[in-house]
Every structure is written in structure tokens, then in C-alpha cells.
Enzyme design. Structure first.
Site, PDB file in Angstrom:
ATOM      1  CG  HIS A   3      -1.965  -1.028   1.209  1.00  0.00           C
ATOM      2  ND1 HIS A   3      -1.934  -2.134   2.037  1.00  0.00           N
ATOM      3  CD2 HIS A   3      -3.085  -1.169   0.452  1.00  0.00           C
ATOM      4  CE1 HIS A   3      -2.987  -2.897   1.798  1.00  0.00           C
ATOM      5  NE2 HIS A   3      -3.698  -2.336   0.842  1.00  0.00           N
TER       6      HIS A   3
ATOM      7  NE  ARG B 239      -6.954   0.682  -0.443  1.00  0.00           N
ATOM      8  CZ  ARG B 239      -6.938  -0.654  -0.595  1.00  0.00           C
ATOM      9  NH1 ARG B 239      -7.746  -1.409   0.116  1.00  0.00           N
ATOM     10  NH2 ARG B 239      -6.124  -1.221  -1.452  1.00  0.00           N
TER      11      ARG B 239
ATOM     12  CG  ASP C   4     -10.394  -7.162  -2.011  1.00  0.00           C
ATOM     13  OD1 ASP C   4     -10.964  -7.177  -0.897  1.00  0.00           O
ATOM     14  OD2 ASP C   4      -9.156  -7.134  -2.134  1.00  0.00           O
TER      15      ASP C   4
ATOM     16  CD  GLU D 298     -10.648 -11.463  -1.569  1.00  0.00           C
ATOM     17  OE1 GLU D 298      -9.600 -10.931  -1.164  1.00  0.00           O
ATOM     18  OE2 GLU D 298     -10.725 -12.059  -2.670  1.00  0.00           O
TER      19      GLU D 298
ATOM     20  CD  GLU E  56      -6.295  -9.001   2.264  1.00  0.00           C
ATOM     21  OE1 GLU E  56      -5.729  -7.907   2.340  1.00  0.00           O
ATOM     22  OE2 GLU E  56      -7.201  -9.247   1.432  1.00  0.00           O
TER      23      GLU E  56
ATOM     24  CG  HIS F   4      -3.757 -11.361   0.547  1.00  0.00           C
ATOM     25  ND1 HIS F   4      -2.752 -10.629   1.146  1.00  0.00           N
ATOM     26  CD2 HIS F   4      -4.437 -10.490  -0.230  1.00  0.00           C
ATOM     27  CE1 HIS F   4      -2.829  -9.373   0.753  1.00  0.00           C
ATOM     28  NE2 HIS F   4      -3.845  -9.262  -0.083  1.00  0.00           N
TER      29      HIS F   4
ATOM     30  CD  GLU G  61      -4.799 -11.870  -4.350  1.00  0.00           C
ATOM     31  OE1 GLU G  61      -5.476 -10.834  -4.472  1.00  0.00           O
ATOM     32  OE2 GLU G  61      -4.503 -12.369  -3.244  1.00  0.00           O
TER      33      GLU G  61
END
EC number: 4.2.1.90
Length: 392
Positions: free
Chosen positions: A22, A48, A214, A240, A268, A318, A338
Site C-alpha cells: 500500500h 486509503r 474485494d 471477498e 486475508e 492472499h 492470486e
């Protein structure tokens, strides 16, 4: 064969791209207007990073053996995680034989029970555990997947998580997972925008390509249930992480109430076999998605996977790049993996931990043969500046 002991543990931190995926520059799709638990507050909806999702940063853990071999791993944890590793966990690692991974995990976990169990403490334990597996495999000159029992499939196939499933389809991925952009606080208009975005993407990818949503812990049961039913006509494969991780009761109700054939997935942000036992025993989901860098490392992920396998539940970890790939290739109940699209516009395939790791493999045409290089098969990039904020 005489096995070396561990003579040093080091915890380093990095800012920017790395295990804390992130921690990206402005304009990256992962920091867009995406629904989060903080979306109930208008001032924290647009980005975020506005509520601090990237404050931790990346944690790099090195373990050095008496013969000079160095194993390492990366996870999320930054300076907080580095403090835990250096000032608490290192005492359970240094002086131990490189083979004694189970003992070291058990001591780290039980020594931190009074302030740990989940969160950053488990991130730190996970990182140490992964570094220990990397070290042992390098000492034995084997890939980690060989230590886990060997491959059960020649190659992995992937779905892509990112803002452009239509481009992921062109790249050969089996499906695409979109971030949900609007939460319950944005009302009926937000719900309609969510469904319009899904409908638009369905029109781009056609009827047979997997599409998933998600929801990143941002919904409540009524909203998630309604979203699932309205998205069912658009062929949504799964929904999810709709709810907070501890709302096992909500997940159980949601799974009972979604349309027949739609899958509920989560995990996750869950940790340890006990957390996943709750998800499994309460029949909260159809697929569990532990992050090997957060759930307790490979040592714990193997136990979690065994619990799921006994109940016929799939394990699709994840993200986590090589740390997941070496696991997934050894497990029958992990039939695909993933891949996080870390290019800013999700328009090309780049390594998840770029630029921190060198030799990090990526899917080609949505598929990958997991390398047989010793350890996890990656190297730290010497050009990336790292700091060691604490020593012991």
C-alpha cells in the site's frame, strides 16, 4: 550432515514499494477511492493513505547461520515489527539449529501471547519464520517447495487482482478481482455505482471470465447480502472479505444468504490455526485466503491448510509472491493463486515486491513454473536503501 546454528538475526525497514504494497506514490490504483472500514467517514474515502494504511512500511528480516549462509524474508511491519524482532524474538532464534523451525515458532508465539496473537506481532513472527525456511533451504541447497514435500503440479495458474480485469484477461489470467469502490455510507447511489462498474467490466471481459469483488472489510451483512444478490446476474464468482475479520457470525449468515453458486471468501486478515478454525467450524466461507506473511508464516500455514483440507475448503493465499508460490505448488487444495497487479494502472505485469527483490518470478500468459533455485529463489536488491532502527 552437520547442520549449522543461527548466529545473528537482523530486522531492517524500507519505505516505498515492497512488502507493504500500500506504500505507493499518488495515482496508483491501490490508493484510489476504494471502500474500507474508514469509508463511513467522508474525509477518509478518497484515498486509503488518508487514514494511514501505509504507516507501517516494509519489514525485512535476515537470519545468518554459523556457516555464513543468510536467509531472509519480507513482510509488513516497519519499525514496530523491527522492534519486536530485535528486542524480543531474536533470543528464541540465535543459537538454535537451522532445522529447529517448529521449536522456534512455538517459542515466539507463546512468548508473545500476552500482547500478540494477531496483527503486527504475527507479521513479525511470520517474517522470521519465512526467513528461517529460506535459510534452511539454502543450507540444504534446495528450493523451499522441496522441503514442503515437493510440487504436485508443473505450473501455477493465476487470477489477477487490480483495477483492470479486462487487461488481465488479455494477459492470460483466469480471472480478475476488482476493488469495491463504495461502501454502505454512500447509500443507494454508491451501490448503483458499484453495480454499474461490475456490469461495465462484465461487458468488456465476456461471460466466461471470472470476476470477483474485494470488499476489504468495508460492509455490513445487509449491504453485502444485497450486493451479492444484485451482482449475481452479472456472474460474480465470489464476494471477498465483506466484513470485519472477527465477525464470524456475520460471515456465517452471509454465506447462508448469498445466491446459490456464489462463493464467500475471507481470511486475508485472519491469523493462526485458531482463527481459521473459527472460520471453518462456523462455515463462514467457501475459500480461505491466509496471507503467509501475516498468518504465522509457512509453519502455521501448513497447519491451517490441513484444517481446511479436512473440511473440503480451498486455500488460495492472499498475494505474497514467492512466499505463496512455493506453498501453492505443493498443495492439492490450492489449485490456483492470486497475483497482485502492482503496476500503477494495472496495465502490465510487474513483480509484487519490486524494486526490493531481484529474480522475483512473474506469470507469463497467466501461468508460472515455480523456480527450483535454493530457498525462495530471490535476492535483496542492494540498491534499495534499508535501515536497522534497533539492535539487540
Amino acid at each position: 550432515m552437520s547442520m549449522p546454528t543461527i548466529r545473528a538475526v537482523r530486522a531492517l525497514t524500507v519505505r516505498g514499494g515492497g512488502a507493504d504494497y500500500h506504500d505507493q506514490d499518488a495515482g496508483h490504483w491501490i490508493d484510489d477511492h476504494i471502500a474500507t472500514p474508514m469509508s463511513r467517514y467522508p474525509e477518509y474515502r478518497q484515498s486509503r493513505q488518508s487514514f494511514g494504511i501505509n504507516v507501517l512500511g516494509t519489514l525485512v528480516i535476515e537470519v545468518e547461520a554459523s556457516d555464513g549462509t543468510v536467509g531472509f524474508a519480507v513482510t509488513t511491519g516497519g519499525e514496530i515489527g523491527a522492534f519486536i524482532v530485535e528486542r524480543h524474538l531474536a533470543r528464541f532464534i540465535e543459537g538454535q539449529r537451522v532445522t529447529d523451525i517448529e521449536k522456534m515458532w512455538d517459542q515466539m508465539f507463546h512468548a508473545t501471547l500476552y500482547y500478540g496473537r494477531k496483527g503486527v506481532v504475527l507479521n513479525a513472527i511470520s517474517g522470521v519464520d519465512l526467513a528461517l525456511w529460506d535459510l534452511l533451504a539454502k543450507v540444504r541447497r534446495e528450493p523451499v517447495h522441496q522441503l514442503l514435500g515437493g510440487k504436485v503440479r508443473d505450473e501455477l495458474e493465476f487470477y489477477a487482482t487490480g483495477a483492470r480485469p479486462d487487461l488481465a484477461k488479455e494477459m492470460g489470467f483466469i480471472g480478475g478481482k476488482l476493488p469495491l469502490h463504495h461502501g454502505p455510507a454512500e447509500g443507494e447511489a454508491g451501490l448503483r455505482r458499484n453495480l454499474d462498474a461490475l456490469a461495465d467490466m462484465r461487458s468488456r471481459v465476456g461471460a466466461d471470465f471470472w470476476l470477483m469483488l474485494d470488499c476489504w472489510m468495508s460492509l455490513d451483512v445487509p449491504y453485502a447480502t444485497r450486493l451479492a444478490h444484485e451482482a449475481h446476474a452479472l456472474g460474480l464468482k465470489w464476494i471477498e472479505e465483506c466484513l470485519p475479520p472477527d465477525d464470524y457470525w456475520g460471515y456465517a449468515k452471509l454465506r447462508r444468504d448469498v445466491p446459490r453458486g456464489m462463493l464467500v471468501t475471507t481470511g486475508e486478515h485472519e491469523a493462526t490455526r485458531w482463527g481459521f478454525r473459527m472460520l471453518l467450524e462456523m462455515e463462514c466461507c467457501d475459500i480461505i485466503q491466509p496471507d503467509v506473511g501475516w498468518c504465522g508464516g509457512l509453519t502455521e500455514l501448513m497447519r491451517i491448510s490441513a484444517l481446511a483440507d479436512a473440511r473440503g475448503v480451498l486455500v488460495i493465499p492472499h498475494g505474497s509472491s514467492v512466499y505463496s508460490y512455493h506453498f501453492v505448488t505443493t498443495r492439492h487444495n490450492s489449485p490456483f493463486a492470486e497475483f497482485l497487479m502492482m503496476a500503477p494502472q494495472a496495465d502490465r505485469v510487474v513483480p509484487m515486491f519490486d524494486p526490493l527483490l531481484l529474480d522475483e518470478p512473474v506469470p507469463v500468459g497467466g501461468r508460472m513454473k515455480v523456480p527450483d533455485t535454493p530457498g525462495f529463489g530471490v535476492r535483496l536488491n542492494p540498491d534499495v536503501r534499508m535501515q536497522r532502527p534497533y539492535e539487540h
